[in-house]
Write an enzyme that holds these catalytic residues in place. Structure first.
Site, short mmCIF file in Angstrom:
data_model
loop_
_atom_site.label_atom_id
_atom_site.label_comp_id
_atom_site.label_asym_id
_atom_site.label_seq_id
_atom_site.Cartn_x
_atom_site.Cartn_y
_atom_site.Cartn_z
N LYS A 110 123.32 78.74 73.09
CA LYS A 110 123.22 79.73 72.01
C LYS A 110 121.80 79.63 71.45
O LYS A 110 121.49 78.69 70.72
CB LYS A 110 124.23 79.47 70.89
CG LYS A 110 125.69 79.56 71.34
CD LYS A 110 126.26 78.19 71.51
CE LYS A 110 127.73 78.26 71.90
NZ LYS A 110 128.24 76.96 72.35
N ASP A 155 121.56 55.64 62.90
CA ASP A 155 120.81 54.84 61.93
C ASP A 155 120.06 55.66 60.89
O ASP A 155 119.09 55.16 60.28
CB ASP A 155 119.82 53.93 62.66
CG ASP A 155 120.51 52.85 63.48
OD1 ASP A 155 121.71 52.62 63.26
OD2 ASP A 155 119.84 52.25 64.34
N HIS A 166 126.53 77.95 78.34
CA HIS A 166 127.10 77.66 77.03
C HIS A 166 126.03 77.65 75.94
O HIS A 166 126.30 77.32 74.79
CB HIS A 166 127.80 76.30 77.12
CG HIS A 166 128.77 76.02 76.03
ND1 HIS A 166 128.67 74.92 75.19
CD2 HIS A 166 129.88 76.68 75.64
CE1 HIS A 166 129.67 74.92 74.34
NE2 HIS A 166 130.42 75.97 74.57
N HIS A 188 133.76 72.56 64.87
CA HIS A 188 133.13 72.96 66.13
C HIS A 188 131.72 72.38 66.26
O HIS A 188 131.01 72.66 67.22
CB HIS A 188 133.07 74.50 66.20
CG HIS A 188 132.81 75.05 67.57
ND1 HIS A 188 131.65 75.74 67.88
CD2 HIS A 188 133.55 75.02 68.70
CE1 HIS A 188 131.69 76.12 69.15
NE2 HIS A 188 132.83 75.70 69.67
N ASP A 242 109.78 86.36 67.85
CA ASP A 242 108.31 86.34 67.90
C ASP A 242 107.75 84.99 68.35
O ASP A 242 106.58 84.68 68.09
CB ASP A 242 107.70 86.72 66.54
CG ASP A 242 108.01 88.16 66.15
OD1 ASP A 242 108.32 88.95 67.05
OD2 ASP A 242 107.94 88.47 64.96
N LYS A 285 128.64 69.89 67.01
CA LYS A 285 128.43 69.05 68.20
C LYS A 285 127.16 68.26 68.02
O LYS A 285 126.05 68.81 68.11
CB LYS A 285 128.29 69.94 69.44
CG LYS A 285 129.31 71.07 69.54
CD LYS A 285 128.75 72.23 70.35
CE LYS A 285 129.63 73.45 70.26
NZ LYS A 285 130.98 73.26 70.74
#
Length: 496
Positions: free
Chosen positions: A237, A421, A235, A414, A242, A416
């Site tokens: 991404k 604090d 999952h 979407h 470089d 996440k």
């Protein structure tokens, strides 16, 4: 005539196999039950869920168990001796500075988080660095424009990893820029998950390979379609350019992520661009995944390992943490738990899927009942109905404990992550659910920066202006059908 005979023979063989399965289904289920109870160390609720499935729907249960029930927690998928030897030396040195009380986070407000840095070093071999600059993207068009700008600046290599890649306008736009760089000798590698990448024909990948782009598939299906490991999804991404600039977050590649799918409307996500040593840590994660999928050991090449900066790009502390079904510890979940336990004022969370285990659920309840301002934001619409209604059922439990819950109304949420604090935050690819904690291969950036965390917090507070609070009264008024959907979905939660 011959084809008719062959077809009859084929159906005859299928009937024999089906008859044999029916005659021996009890024995087969018995084997799986023995494996579940005596040979695999699983959460008891997951075991009971599988036992119920195998008992009540025996034939379908066997098929589901083969597709979804394998336990990979004892596997050592990503071990590469070259990187282990090199990293161990650096990790031991950083550990020594902590044990000798010579280590402290530069941001004076964050010195109480030294133990979290140590935990991530010990549990996941995750290095901490403070020379990072961070850019936050919440809009898909802005994120992919920034990605393309960095692609155009690449000099040596571009490494791309996404869970979902779709054959549509967005990917074609990115490929156009990649091919220009390939013509100039820039190395390009694309890694995609077999489940998430099923939207693209093999012929398209073959065409890209001929044009100089290397492609690898994570957990490819058997015989083109049959996926025995569909329950374990990469999952992550990650894009690394470089070795100095990296992207990580929630956006995949598809037109819905830039707001072009009417079903979802505006797509609200969170993605980070990181410049600094943390980019190298993301690159190590990509290289480990690539080495496994492509069977190509890139750690033997120095150019992928040693990146130097003329001056520090920024001053933000970052640790890249990852977890997966092969991990000894649930590092991302455990980081959430540690952050919750250290909160003194507030905890803000966003997740499209909220199906936590008991540890996270109890920690959030205790925090809320201790006077900490705990807020959770979820989507107002489902993209996976069972997951959505399971999420809604857990929201009800949180409301009882005093957690404030909201649905984001301006499209599909979407993003996440968690902020605590106004000091430390964790954003990346992991949802706050059991799938991300135990089954998916995930990666998050833990950000030890009051400046960056407050920026994320400000974005969250602005999102509240586009959200609707779910009150205890509102929740109590849901109709019978919704209650049934919640209960059925919650029963299936360990499998979702």
């Amino acid at each position: 005539m011959q084809e008719s005979v062959l077809l009859q023979s084929f159906w005859s063989e299928l009937q024999i196999i089906f008859t044999w399965l029916m005659e021996h289904i009890g024995f087969i289920n018995g084997i799986f039950i023995i494996l579940l109870i005596f040979f695999e160390r699983r959460d008891p609720k997951t075991v009971w869920t599988w036992l119920l499935v195998l008992y009540f729907v025996p034939i379908a249960g066997v098929i589901l168990y083969l597709l979804l029930g394998q336990n990979m927690h004892k596997s050592k998928m990503f071990r590469v001796k070259e990187i282990e030897d090199r990293l161990n030396y650096r990790i031991r040195k950083q550990e020594e500075t902590i044990f000798r009380n010579e280590f402290s986070i530069s941001d004076k407000l964050l010195q109480d988080y030294d133990d979290l840095v140590l935990y991530n070093l010990e549990s996941g071999q995750e290095m901490y660095s403070e020379d990072n600059d961070i850019m936050v993207y919440t809009d898909g068009n802005a994120k992919f424009d920034a990605l393309i700008q960095e692609i155009d600046k690449a000099e040596s290599y571009i490494h791309i990893q996404y869970y979902i890649i779709k054959d549509d306008i967005l990917f074609h736009k990115i490929v156009k820029h990649l091919l220009k760089k390939a013509e100039k000798g820039v190395e390009i590698r694309i890694l995609y998950d077999a489940m998430g990448g099923r939207f693209i024909k093999k012929s398209y990948w073959k065409k890209l390979r001929k044009q100089g782009i290397q492609v690898a598939e994570f957990f490819p299906a058997l015989l083109g379609r049959f996926q025995l490991r569909m329950n374990y999804r990469n999952h992550r991404k990650i894009v690394v350019i470089d070795g100095k600039t990296a992207f990580v977050g929630g956006f995949n590649i598809g037109k819905e992520y830039i707001g072009l799918d009417p079903k979802f409307g505006y797509w609200r996500d969170t993605h980070l661009k990181i410049v600094g040593s943390a980019a190298s840590q993301l690159h190590i994660r990509f290289l480990l995944d690539w080495n496994y999928a492509a069977k190509e050991d890139l750690f033997r090449s120095e150019k992928y390992m040693d990146v130097t900066y003329e001056k520090a790009p920024g001053n933000k502390g970052v640790q890249i943490i990852s977890s997966g079904p092969d991990s000894k510890y649930q590092n991302i979940k455990n980081n959430y738990l540690r952050l919750i336990s250290k909160a003194k004022k507030n905890i803000y969370m966003q997740s499209p899927y909220f199906i936590p285990d008991e540890a996270v659920m109890d920690a959030l309840k205790v925090a809320a009942m201790s006077g900490i301002d705990v807020k959770l934001m979820i989507p107002c619409k489902p993209d996976h109905p069972f997951v959505y209604w399971a999420t809604y059922s857990f929201v009800g439990d949180l409301l009882e404990a005093g957690v404030k819950c909201y649905t984001y109304d301006n499209g599909f949420l979407h993003a996440k992550g968690m902020m605590v604090d106004g000091l430390v935050s964790s954003y990346g690819t992991a949802n706050m659910d059991m799938r991300s904690f135990y089954l998916n291969f995930e990666v998050n950036a833990v950000i030890y920066s009051s400046e960056a965390t407050r920026q994320l917090e400000d974005i969250f507070l602005k999102d509240l202006g586009k959200s609707t609070e779910i009150t205890k009264y509102d929740y109590s008024q849901r109709n019978l059908m919704i209650r049934i959907k919640e209960q059925v979905s919650r029963l299936l939660a360990p499998l979702l």
